[in-house]
Design an enzyme around this catalytic site. Structure first.
Site, PDB file in Angstrom:
ATOM      1  N   ASP A 211     148.246  18.091  27.695  1.00 21.35           N
ATOM      2  CA  ASP A 211     147.323  17.860  26.584  1.00 21.35           C
ATOM      3  C   ASP A 211     147.835  18.529  25.304  1.00 21.35           C
ATOM      4  O   ASP A 211     148.346  19.657  25.345  1.00 21.35           O
ATOM      5  CB  ASP A 211     145.955  18.462  26.956  1.00 21.35           C
ATOM      6  CG  ASP A 211     144.887  18.131  25.943  1.00 21.35           C
ATOM      7  OD1 ASP A 211     144.482  16.971  25.883  1.00 21.35           O
ATOM      8  OD2 ASP A 211     144.472  19.046  25.201  1.00 21.35           O
ATOM      9  N   GLU A 261     151.277  14.534  25.708  1.00 27.74           N
ATOM     10  CA  GLU A 261     150.481  13.962  24.616  1.00 27.74           C
ATOM     11  C   GLU A 261     151.078  14.492  23.316  1.00 27.74           C
ATOM     12  O   GLU A 261     150.785  15.596  22.883  1.00 27.74           O
ATOM     13  CB  GLU A 261     149.011  14.376  24.731  1.00 27.74           C
ATOM     14  CG  GLU A 261     148.153  13.608  23.736  1.00 27.74           C
ATOM     15  CD  GLU A 261     146.832  14.280  23.371  1.00 27.74           C
ATOM     16  OE1 GLU A 261     145.991  13.605  22.759  1.00 27.74           O
ATOM     17  OE2 GLU A 261     146.646  15.475  23.661  1.00 27.74           O
TER      18      GLU A 261
END
Ligand code: GLC
Length: 545
Positions: A211, A261
């Site tokens: 993330d 990401e």
């Protein structure tokens, strides 16, 4: 029963051309009826995922969390949130999926933890300057009484990313207040995350999604942000690469993979994360954000392949995820690209047009060389839902002062059965987010028997994508760049892969003849009476010579 695809030298590694399905657990299926999706719900629906034909599942965070940001605020990485189940059940799910030929990818959120995480509680309880606070970014404020935040940064969710605590110090949170940023210059932070990676690889996961992967490292001086400063004080700093090299060494021991990401407009900087000793893959947000326009799509595809080739990483193709406007809605609007800043309530949408384009985009993205990500509900053609304002939970909405509609509209509990309460989501009480009135008309059970449905299209496309060697990554050919554009009329995107496969997409505004072919494998809608490909549709063809 599907078998795990082999990884010997005769085929490329699985992740180079995998179809990966994103499970937003809270909204996938409710196994215990309490209104929240859970692991029992996923386990019960594994046969559906096998039938859909995906190779892996990426689970958005399933860890203990007070849900200040839908689970991206993790209180303990080694505990499953009781709303979803428990650790033994997660292990069972990983093993059962694997038996059925489906690998598991977990989501690690290294930039921040929850404000309920043990480390942060200890930091709050400790004094300014203590070792506990050094794990985070605590600072004195500016102004006469320290009442002004330590710098002028802006939170990714709007407003200042600093919150002041009782003793007068401030802590940094690039996202919501409940998500304090970790200090990645501290060795204990690195050590802990390496342990967490091992913890999940030991439990049989095949990969990890990272993330906010480009945000971890901060300029230690935390200076004000001056536009154009290089390096940026917290985006894409060089220190990150050393972190990911040590992560890669861990993953390699387990044959695990990473997907980062990484939202970066600069393709050369982006590709640095994909060097052979760093991350295996990263999400292709430039393709996701690209408008439905033939020239822009073609450039996005060419740029993607060109940026991945030098580092030998496969591209990924993404149309949607839990943060962005659902595909059929986005393509049914005047502005068909995606931009967080442009989201407003009440944007006019033509869902019929959007759905038609989304069907064509499905065939386009599934035909491109590399891995592909599907977000739950995309295979059902779900639109973005209008959530009543008093039910929106997303901090992006709340922190915008109610201006930004937020991301809950793409996170609505899935419709499984048309005739059951809450469209068969499994709840006996109203699900955590309300489903729109028309939700049952998208139910998987009815779509499964309708030859013209989005679900049938995805099943058929995924089946062909797996069966046809021309769609596979080529062993030994690290760029996976087997795509050749065919000369075609304006507004037509047509390319070949190997084994005579052709994908053609018509964005010309009128029906168009198909390129020369011997066989039609699949079309996103039936051809018109004269055998032409209608506007906003796509076809997969084969040419034998
Ligand atoms: C990522 C996630 C998003 C989350 C944010 C903070 O962008 O995809 O849902 O809000 O990180 O963790």
């Amino acid at each position: 029963m599907a078998a795990i695809r082999p990884t010997e030298a005769t085929t490329a590694p699985w992740w180079r051309d995998a179809a990966i399905y994103q499970v937003y657990v809270r909204s996938f299926a409710d196994g215990d009826g309490d209104g929240t999706g859970d692991l029992a719900g996923v386990r019960a629906r594994l046969p559906y995922l096998v039938e859909l034909g995906v190779d892996a599942l990426w689970f958005t965070p399933w860890y203990l969390s007070p849900l200040a940001d839908g689970g991206y605020d993790v209180a303990d990485y080694r505990v499953i949130d009781p709303a979803f189940g428990h650790l033994a059940e997660a292990e069972k799910l990983i093993a059962e999926a694997r038996e059925l030929g489906i690998r598991t990818i977990v989501d690690i959120v290294p930039n921040h933890v929850s404000d309920r995480h043990g480390w942060f509680r200890a930091a709050l309880a400790a004094a300014p300057g203590s070792p506990e606070r050094e794990l985070f970014h605590f600072r004195e404020g500016r102004g006469e009484n320290g009442e002004i935040p330590p710098n002028d940064w802006v939170s990714e969710f709007g407003g200042t990313p600093w919150t002041r605590i009782d003793d007068g110090q401030w802590y940094l949170h690039l996202f919501a207040q409940g998500q304090p940023d970790l200090n990645w210059a501290h060795p204990a932070v690195r050590q802990e995350h390496e342990d967490v990676l091992r913890f999940w690889f030991e439990r049989g996961v095949a990969g990890v999604r990272i993330d906010s992967a480009a945000l971890l490292a901060k300029d230690p001086a935390l200076p004000d942000f001056v536009k154009g400063t290089d390096p940026h004080p917290y985006v894409d700093r060089d220190e990150l690469h050393d972190i990911y090299r040590s992560w890669r060494a861990i993953a390699d021991r387990y044959d695990g993979i990473f997907v980062g990401e990484v939202w970066l407009p600069d393709s050369e900087r982006f590709a640095r994360y994909l060097r052979p000793d760093e991350l295996h893959t990263a999400f292709n947000f430039n393709f996701l954000a690209c408008p439905w326009d033939p020239g822009l799509l073609r450039s996005a595809i060419d740029d993607t392949l060109a940026e991945h080739a030098p580092v030998g990483a496969p591209a990924t193709w993404v149309l949607c995820n839990h943060d962005v406007t659902r595909t059929v809605t986005r393509y049914g609007r005047e502005e068909t690209g995606f931009d967080f800043a442009a989201k407003v309530f009440g944007t006019p949408t033509d869902l019929e047009l959007g759905t038609r384009r989304a069907r064509a985009a499905a065939l386009l993205s599934l035909a491109l060389p590399g891995a592909v990500y599907l977000y739950q509900g995309e295979e059902l053609g779900l639109p973005e839902a209008d959530i009543p304002r008093d039910r929106i939970e997303d901090p992006m909405h709340l922190r915008s002062g109610g201006v930004d509609p937020g991301r809950d509209g793409c996170r609505v509990p899935l419709p499984w059965s048309a005739d059951e309460p809450y469209a068969g989501f499994g709840s006996t009480v109203e699900p955590w987010l309300p489903q729109p009135a028309a939700w049952a008309s998208y139910a998987a059970d009815e779509q499964g028997t309708d030859p013209g449905s989005m679900l049938t299209l995805y099943r058929e496309a995924l089946r062909l994508r797996r069966a046809e060697p021309g769609f596979a990554a080529t062993p030994g050919e690290t760029s996976d760049g087997r795509l050749n554009w065919l000369p075609s009329a304006p507004g037509i995107l047509a390319f070949t892969r190997t084994h005579g496969l052709i994908c053609v997409v018509n964005l010309s505004g009128s029906p168009a003849p198909l390129p020369e072919h011997d066989e039609i494998l699949l079309t996103s809608v039936p051809l018109d009476g004269s055998g032409l490909l209608p506007d906003d549709t796509a076809a997969w063809l084969r040419r034998k010579r």
